[in-house]
Motif scaffolding. Structure first.
Motif, short mmCIF file in Angstrom:
data_model
loop_
_atom_site.label_atom_id
_atom_site.label_comp_id
_atom_site.label_asym_id
_atom_site.label_seq_id
_atom_site.Cartn_x
_atom_site.Cartn_y
_atom_site.Cartn_z
N SER A 1 33.68 16.63 -106.05
CA SER A 1 34.29 17.80 -105.50
C SER A 1 33.28 18.91 -104.88
O SER A 1 33.45 19.41 -103.88
CB SER A 1 35.17 18.51 -106.64
OG SER A 1 36.14 17.62 -106.88
N ARG A 2 32.02 19.02 -105.45
CA ARG A 2 31.17 20.05 -105.20
C ARG A 2 30.52 19.66 -103.97
O ARG A 2 30.20 20.40 -103.02
CB ARG A 2 30.18 20.35 -106.26
CG ARG A 2 30.65 21.16 -107.42
CD ARG A 2 29.43 21.51 -108.47
NE ARG A 2 30.35 22.21 -109.60
CZ ARG A 2 30.37 23.49 -109.61
NH1 ARG A 2 30.05 24.25 -108.61
NH2 ARG A 2 31.02 24.09 -110.56
N ALA A 3 30.26 18.21 -103.64
CA ALA A 3 29.35 17.72 -102.47
C ALA A 3 30.42 17.89 -101.30
O ALA A 3 30.15 18.16 -100.27
CB ALA A 3 29.03 16.34 -102.70
N LEU A 4 31.78 17.44 -101.69
CA LEU A 4 32.90 17.74 -100.72
C LEU A 4 32.91 19.03 -100.33
O LEU A 4 33.15 19.27 -98.75
CB LEU A 4 34.29 17.15 -101.14
CG LEU A 4 34.16 15.67 -101.28
CD1 LEU A 4 35.23 15.28 -102.40
CD2 LEU A 4 34.14 14.94 -100.05
N TYR A 5 33.02 20.01 -101.06
CA TYR A 5 33.07 21.60 -100.85
C TYR A 5 31.90 21.79 -99.95
O TYR A 5 31.86 22.54 -98.88
CB TYR A 5 33.09 22.25 -102.17
CG TYR A 5 33.13 23.80 -101.77
CD1 TYR A 5 34.39 24.35 -101.26
CD2 TYR A 5 32.06 24.63 -101.75
CE1 TYR A 5 34.17 25.60 -101.01
CE2 TYR A 5 31.68 25.84 -101.60
CZ TYR A 5 32.97 26.30 -100.99
OH TYR A 5 33.03 28.08 -100.79
N GLY A 6 30.63 21.50 -100.60
CA GLY A 6 29.34 21.92 -99.65
C GLY A 6 29.39 21.34 -98.02
O GLY A 6 29.09 22.11 -97.37
N ALA A 7 30.08 20.14 -97.97
CA ALA A 7 29.97 19.67 -96.77
C ALA A 7 30.78 20.25 -95.91
O ALA A 7 30.82 20.75 -94.68
CB ALA A 7 30.38 18.09 -96.79
N ALA A 8 32.08 20.71 -96.57
CA ALA A 8 33.23 21.33 -95.71
C ALA A 8 32.86 22.86 -95.33
O ALA A 8 32.99 23.40 -94.22
CB ALA A 8 34.30 21.59 -96.79
N THR A 9 31.85 23.43 -96.11
CA THR A 9 31.40 24.76 -95.64
C THR A 9 30.65 24.62 -94.36
O THR A 9 30.51 25.47 -93.42
CB THR A 9 30.61 25.09 -96.87
OG1 THR A 9 29.32 24.65 -96.97
CG2 THR A 9 31.31 25.71 -98.20
N ILE A 10 29.67 23.66 -94.24
CA ILE A 10 29.10 23.46 -92.92
C ILE A 10 29.94 23.26 -91.91
O ILE A 10 29.62 23.71 -90.85
CB ILE A 10 27.90 22.39 -93.25
CG1 ILE A 10 27.08 22.94 -94.49
CG2 ILE A 10 27.25 21.93 -91.88
CD1 ILE A 10 26.02 21.58 -94.80
N HIS A 11 30.90 22.32 -91.86
CA HIS A 11 31.86 22.15 -90.87
C HIS A 11 32.57 23.21 -90.53
O HIS A 11 32.90 23.60 -89.28
CB HIS A 11 32.62 21.03 -91.17
CG HIS A 11 32.05 19.59 -91.29
ND1 HIS A 11 31.84 18.83 -89.89
CD2 HIS A 11 31.71 18.71 -92.13
CE1 HIS A 11 31.16 17.83 -90.10
NE2 HIS A 11 31.06 17.63 -91.56
N GLU A 12 33.11 24.04 -91.48
CA GLU A 12 33.63 25.17 -91.27
C GLU A 12 33.10 26.28 -90.30
O GLU A 12 33.54 27.00 -89.52
CB GLU A 12 34.33 25.69 -92.58
CG GLU A 12 35.31 26.72 -92.44
CD GLU A 12 34.65 28.41 -92.25
OE1 GLU A 12 35.40 29.24 -91.84
OE2 GLU A 12 33.37 28.38 -92.89
#
Length: 392
Positions: A294-305
């Motif tokens: 979950s944390r890696a998925l969230y981290g990647a999502a913040t960059i894409h957002e």
């Protein structure tokens, strides 16, 4: 026993137990054989049976001893152990970890370090040390402490004995005593395990400088040892020293290329250092290794957002919410992306799911209320707003 040990390493417990059963019939009256069979039982994950065999071995050893030896043995508690020979290379914590995580693999390191039949060790004390390890493995900390102390009285101080005493004291919440014993162990032998244990103790006591000193020594002398790099990286991360933390995690993932947590931490360091493409690459490796991280998925999502790549961000955030560690911030960011796209009702649905999972989160309650107002659900907004005020 050598064949049984090889089978245990391979995970063939049934075959190893068959060898043990055969050996137990052959060596029933031999104290040394019983000791080895008991260590095998401890390795398999049956500490109670191991203790029974160790005590039987002690009883036989008394009968076989000379009158002078009998007097010496009788003067000691039967839980004492042997500290000469290979015993000093054995740490009870290895046995305890194995019992707690998988009773079938208990005593793995102990039986290997203690050796097999033929080692020139008095079986009475060989068995006593085994009893101490079994007590530690079954979380009988006070009994184990007493037994290891008796070992030291009989055979003198060794680094491994001090480490075992320290581990007992740690579980008994005697941190100062544990520190003293670990420092004594280090004075006797500059062993990596002792420095690592001391670093962990310093960290527990919030003595950061002491922990860093031990870990930096290990990263210089034991560069292929993963734990010091992981711990040192974490200490630097807590201080927001991202460059030093990154260097530690780079080395960690070199040693453990399939460590999803290490890749995630490396990605976080690189994101804080402003190297977003490298951060995203690190997050992707973590996700490949563990798709539900979950944390890696969230981290990647913040960059894409941040790049305006909302479709990719939404997909990653949905996976983060369904992953191994759903977080409030994943819900907040997902709802925010929906709101930025004008998809207010979908944002409301996200917040409703979030407050159902985290009902005591005041920020989520307030955000739900605001989203409901934006969606025109004014009558429904009052309840989450009141909840937000109540939660502070």
């Amino acid at each position: 026993l050598v064949e049984a040990e090889a089978l245990l390493v391979e995970g063939d417990i049934k075959a190893a137990e068959g060898i043990y059963a055969f050996l137990s019939r052959l060596i029933v009256m031999d104290a040394r054989g019983l000791c080895n069979a008991a260590w095998l039982k401890l390795r398999i994950g049956d500490p109670d049976e191991a203790v029974r065999l160790f005590r039987k071995a002690q009883s036989l050893a008394r009968k076989d001893a000379s009158p002078a030896d009998q007097s010496s043995n009788a003067a000691q508690d039967t839980d004492a152990g042997q500290t000469s020979g290979t015993v000093q290379d054995t740490d009870a914590a290895h046995t305890a970890h194995a019992v707690h995580s998988n009773r079938r693999s208990a005593g793995r390191h102990a039986i290997g370090a203690m050796g097999g039949v033929g080692d020139p060790i008095d079986p009475y004390w060989f068995a006593g040390f085994g009893i101490a390890c079994a007590q530690f493995a079954t979380r009988s900390w006070e009994d184990a402490l007493f037994s290891f102390q008796k070992v030291m009285v009989k055979g003198g101080a060794t680094a491994a004995l001090y480490r075992n005493l320290a581990r007992c004291h740690l579980f008994l919440d005697c941190a100062d005593k544990a520190r003293e014993e670990l420092e004594q162990a280090l004075a006797l032998e500059d062993a990596p395990d002792t420095r690592l244990a001391l670093a962990r103790l310093f960290e527990k006591l919030s003595l950061r400088e002491g922990a860093v000193a031990q870990l930096e020594h290990l990263t210089l002398t034991e560069r292929d040892m993963p734990d010091p790099w992981r711990m040192l990286g974490e200490l630097h991360r807590r201080e927001a020293d991202w460059a030093r933390a990154e260097a530690c995690y780079v080395q960690l993932v070199k040693l453990l290329p399939e460590d999803a947590g290490g890749w995630f931490r490396l990605g976080s360091c690189r994101r804080h250092l402003g190297r977003l493409e490298e951060a995203l690459s690190s997050y992707r490796v973590a996700i490949r290794i563990r798709p539900d991280h979950s944390r890696a998925l969230y981290g990647a999502a913040t960059i894409h957002e941040a790049r305006g790549e909302n479709g990719e961000a939404i997909s990653l955030l949905r996976q983060a919410i369904a992953g191994n560690e759903p977080m409030e911030k994943s819900y907040n960011l997902l709802a925010s992306v929906y709101q930025n796209e004008g998809r207010i009702r979908e944002a409301v649905a996200v917040y409703l799911e979030a407050v159902a999972r985290f009902p005591e989160d005041g920020l989520l309650q307030a955000n739900l209320g605001a989203a409901q107002v934006m969606a025109g659900f004014h009558d429904r907004a009052l309840k989450p707003f009141k909840a937000s005020v109540r939660l502070g």
